[in-house]
Design a protein around this motif. Structure first.
Motif, PDB file in Angstrom:
ATOM      1  N   ILE A   1     -37.962  40.707  22.381  1.00 28.63           N
ATOM      2  CA  ILE A   1     -37.575  41.726  23.355  1.00 28.63           C
ATOM      3  C   ILE A   1     -38.104  41.307  24.719  1.00 28.63           C
ATOM      4  O   ILE A   1     -39.006  40.462  24.820  1.00 28.63           O
ATOM      5  CB  ILE A   1     -38.130  43.120  22.971  1.00 28.63           C
ATOM      6  CG1 ILE A   1     -39.656  43.067  22.784  1.00 28.63           C
ATOM      7  CG2 ILE A   1     -37.430  43.644  21.716  1.00 28.63           C
ATOM      8  CD1 ILE A   1     -40.286  44.395  22.452  1.00 28.63           C
ATOM      9  N   LYS A   2     -37.554  41.893  25.761  1.00 25.69           N
ATOM     10  CA  LYS A   2     -37.961  41.524  27.118  1.00 25.69           C
ATOM     11  C   LYS A   2     -39.025  42.456  27.685  1.00 25.69           C
ATOM     12  O   LYS A   2     -39.867  42.030  28.478  1.00 25.69           O
ATOM     13  CB  LYS A   2     -36.739  41.514  28.041  1.00 25.69           C
ATOM     14  CG  LYS A   2     -35.734  40.421  27.707  1.00 25.69           C
ATOM     15  CD  LYS A   2     -34.573  40.437  28.699  1.00 25.69           C
ATOM     16  CE  LYS A   2     -33.579  39.324  28.391  1.00 25.69           C
ATOM     17  NZ  LYS A   2     -32.445  39.317  29.362  1.00 25.69           N
ATOM     18  N   VAL A   3     -38.955  43.730  27.327  1.00 26.67           N
ATOM     19  CA  VAL A   3     -39.882  44.727  27.866  1.00 26.67           C
ATOM     20  C   VAL A   3     -40.525  45.482  26.711  1.00 26.67           C
ATOM     21  O   VAL A   3     -39.870  45.799  25.715  1.00 26.67           O
ATOM     22  CB  VAL A   3     -39.149  45.721  28.801  1.00 26.67           C
ATOM     23  CG1 VAL A   3     -40.118  46.756  29.342  1.00 26.67           C
ATOM     24  CG2 VAL A   3     -38.477  44.976  29.951  1.00 26.67           C
ATOM     25  N   ASN A   4     -41.802  45.768  26.848  1.00 24.53           N
ATOM     26  CA  ASN A   4     -42.532  46.500  25.820  1.00 24.53           C
ATOM     27  C   ASN A   4     -42.193  47.990  25.912  1.00 24.53           C
ATOM     28  O   ASN A   4     -42.610  48.671  26.859  1.00 24.53           O
ATOM     29  CB  ASN A   4     -44.031  46.289  25.997  1.00 24.53           C
ATOM     30  CG  ASN A   4     -44.844  46.870  24.852  1.00 24.53           C
ATOM     31  OD1 ASN A   4     -44.393  47.746  24.131  1.00 24.53           O
ATOM     32  ND2 ASN A   4     -46.063  46.380  24.686  1.00 24.53           N
ATOM     33  N   PRO A   5     -41.460  48.543  24.940  1.00 29.65           N
ATOM     34  CA  PRO A   5     -41.048  49.956  25.014  1.00 29.65           C
ATOM     35  C   PRO A   5     -42.147  50.935  24.615  1.00 29.65           C
ATOM     36  O   PRO A   5     -41.980  52.145  24.741  1.00 29.65           O
ATOM     37  CB  PRO A   5     -39.897  50.019  24.006  1.00 29.65           C
ATOM     38  CG  PRO A   5     -40.263  48.998  22.977  1.00 29.65           C
ATOM     39  CD  PRO A   5     -40.946  47.881  23.737  1.00 29.65           C
ATOM     40  N   ALA A   6     -43.268  50.403  24.115  1.00 26.20           N
ATOM     41  CA  ALA A   6     -44.332  51.290  23.639  1.00 26.20           C
ATOM     42  C   ALA A   6     -45.286  51.705  24.746  1.00 26.20           C
ATOM     43  O   ALA A   6     -46.170  52.536  24.522  1.00 26.20           O
ATOM     44  CB  ALA A   6     -45.108  50.610  22.510  1.00 26.20           C
ATOM     45  N   ARG A   7     -45.105  51.151  25.936  1.00 35.96           N
ATOM     46  CA  ARG A   7     -45.992  51.526  27.048  1.00 35.96           C
ATOM     47  C   ARG A   7     -45.513  52.845  27.648  1.00 35.96           C
ATOM     48  O   ARG A   7     -45.003  52.899  28.756  1.00 35.96           O
ATOM     49  CB  ARG A   7     -46.032  50.414  28.091  1.00 35.96           C
ATOM     50  CG  ARG A   7     -46.674  49.126  27.583  1.00 35.96           C
ATOM     51  CD  ARG A   7     -46.922  48.137  28.700  1.00 35.96           C
ATOM     52  NE  ARG A   7     -47.545  46.922  28.214  1.00 35.96           N
ATOM     53  CZ  ARG A   7     -48.844  46.773  27.961  1.00 35.96           C
ATOM     54  NH1 ARG A   7     -49.667  47.792  28.181  1.00 35.96           N
ATOM     55  NH2 ARG A   7     -49.330  45.633  27.512  1.00 35.96           N
ATOM     56  N   VAL A   8     -45.677  53.897  26.892  1.00 36.10           N
ATOM     57  CA  VAL A   8     -45.230  55.220  27.319  1.00 36.10           C
ATOM     58  C   VAL A   8     -46.287  55.849  28.223  1.00 36.10           C
ATOM     59  O   VAL A   8     -47.481  55.573  28.097  1.00 36.10           O
ATOM     60  CB  VAL A   8     -44.956  56.141  26.111  1.00 36.10           C
ATOM     61  CG1 VAL A   8     -43.781  55.623  25.313  1.00 36.10           C
ATOM     62  CG2 VAL A   8     -46.193  56.242  25.222  1.00 36.10           C
TER      63      VAL A   8
ATOM     64  N   ASN B   1     -55.253  55.720  19.616  1.00 34.93           N
ATOM     65  CA  ASN B   1     -55.392  54.499  18.833  1.00 34.93           C
ATOM     66  C   ASN B   1     -54.066  54.070  18.216  1.00 34.93           C
ATOM     67  O   ASN B   1     -53.769  52.875  18.110  1.00 34.93           O
ATOM     68  CB  ASN B   1     -56.440  54.690  17.742  1.00 34.93           C
ATOM     69  CG  ASN B   1     -57.855  54.774  18.293  1.00 34.93           C
ATOM     70  OD1 ASN B   1     -58.157  54.189  19.335  1.00 34.93           O
ATOM     71  ND2 ASN B   1     -58.711  55.497  17.605  1.00 34.93           N
ATOM     72  N   THR B   2     -53.264  55.042  17.810  1.00 37.24           N
ATOM     73  CA  THR B   2     -51.976  54.730  17.199  1.00 37.24           C
ATOM     74  C   THR B   2     -51.020  54.127  18.217  1.00 37.24           C
ATOM     75  O   THR B   2     -50.313  53.151  17.930  1.00 37.24           O
ATOM     76  CB  THR B   2     -51.370  56.000  16.571  1.00 37.24           C
ATOM     77  OG1 THR B   2     -52.298  56.558  15.634  1.00 37.24           O
ATOM     78  CG2 THR B   2     -50.076  55.668  15.847  1.00 37.24           C
ATOM     79  N   ILE B   3     -50.995  54.693  19.417  1.00 40.41           N
ATOM     80  CA  ILE B   3     -50.161  54.129  20.474  1.00 40.41           C
ATOM     81  C   ILE B   3     -50.642  52.720  20.824  1.00 40.41           C
ATOM     82  O   ILE B   3     -49.842  51.802  21.034  1.00 40.41           O
ATOM     83  CB  ILE B   3     -50.182  55.021  21.729  1.00 40.41           C
ATOM     84  CG1 ILE B   3     -49.525  56.366  21.440  1.00 40.41           C
ATOM     85  CG2 ILE B   3     -49.473  54.339  22.894  1.00 40.41           C
ATOM     86  CD1 ILE B   3     -49.628  57.357  22.581  1.00 40.41           C
TER      87      ILE B   3
END
Length: 330
Positions: free
Chosen positions: A88-95, A70-72
């Motif tokens: 920003i251009k790219v979502n860095p949170a999509r780990v 849920n936090t991610i």
């Protein structure tokens, strides 16, 4: 704009379309974990690496899988809004791959003894190697490492330790607070269990502690352990300042992770014969099951227990002697 500020201003947009039952855990994840960990960084400064390390820290803090998920998820939605806004251009949170890390962390928690250093000499060698790898060979880093292993404490609790928390008459440390990431930097708050606990200071580290007290001065609120410039320390600060990842790899201890010094201390206490209920108090564990994982699976004691049960069975199976015949006399 800082992530915390941007997220709070755009949360309604970021979470639009979600059901009400989903909003509460998302907002709790944002408030309790994302903001303290990453909120002080500018939106453009959030990288995949920063998110990876943050997620790994959440997992190491023993948060549940659903809590991490849920936090991610809320972080992904806020950063996706930043993409739409052109920040920003790219979502860095999509780990990716964090589930694998979680499984690895679960496996380690089931056998924390496997993460412990074998002996005192190995601990001292590790501390010396970290000092040698640091800038200006700052001895304080080695002191932190040795103190952590011998007290089974978290690095944040050691950073929060004050001179007044140490009783040098009975050599007891009262753990009252921990230093954790927060918006704008590091801050002090209560312990993870929300309660103070007492930890013994063993003879081997008393000279080290006495020297730290002397260096800190008479102020009882002075920190016992600081960085070379007097700043607060954290796991990340210690890792970066000592090139920890490189050092442990060269020493052959690449399996060492965030809480392994704590695992070392609790394993040593358990092997020394400390009763499990006392060990639980030293560790500050909420669950006795967590503490029991540090107990040594002594093969001899297990074998003896089996032999005792067999002997008990033999007694139960043994034929009972018949009573002597009664002789009737006249």
């Amino acid at each position: 704009m800082k992530l915390a500020e941007y997220g709070n201003a755009n949360m309604d947009l970021a979470l639009r379309g979600l059901e009400l039952k989903t909003l509460d855990p998302y907002l709790a994840g944002w408030r309790m974990r994302v903001v303290p960990s990453l909120g002080h960084l500018a939106v453009r400064m959030i990288t995949n690496g920063a998110v990876d390390r943050t997620v790994q820290n959440w997992i190491a803090d023993e948060l549940s899988r659903s809590t991490v998920k849920n936090t991610i998820a809320v972080l992904v939605r806020v950063m996706e809004q930043a993409v739409r806004d052109g920040i920003i251009k790219v979502n860095p949170a999509r780990v990716t791959g964090w589930q694998k890390l979680y499984k690895q962390a679960e496996d380690e928690l089931l056998d924390p003894r496997a993460l412990a250093l074998p002996d005192w000499e190995t601990l001292v060698a590790l501390a010396d190697a970290l000092v040698a790898a640091s800038h200006d060979e700052y001895r304080g880093w080695g002191d932190v490492v040795i103190f952590a292993a011998c007290t089974a404490a978290r690095i944040g609790e050691i950073s929060g330790c004050r001179v007044g928390d140490i009783d040098t008459t009975q050599w007891i440390w009262t753990v009252r607070r921990q230093t954790t990431p927060a918006p704008g930097g590091l801050t002090d708050k209560g312990t993870k269990g929300k309660r103070a606990r007492k930890v013994p200071i063993v003879e081997e580290i008393r000279p080290l502690v006495a020297q730290r007290i002397l260096s800190a001065g008479p102020n009882p609120d002075a920190r016992l352990f600081t960085g070379p410039r007097g700043g607060r320390i954290s796991t990340a600060v210690l890792r970066d300042a000592t090139h920890r990842d490189d050092v442990v790899t060269k020493l052959g201890y690449e399996h060492l992770r965030r809480h392994d010094l704590r695992h070392t201390g609790l394993t040593w206490f358990a092997d020394a014969g400390v009763h499990v209920h006392v060990l639980r108090r030293i560790a500050g564990h909420g669950s006795l099951t967590t503490t029991q994982r540090y107990l040594h699976p002594d093969v001899h004691k297990i074998t003896a227990a089996g032999a005792a049960l067999s002997a008990h069975f033999n007694v139960l199976r043994a034929p009972r002697s018949l009573p002597s015949p009664i002789v009737m006399t006249r």
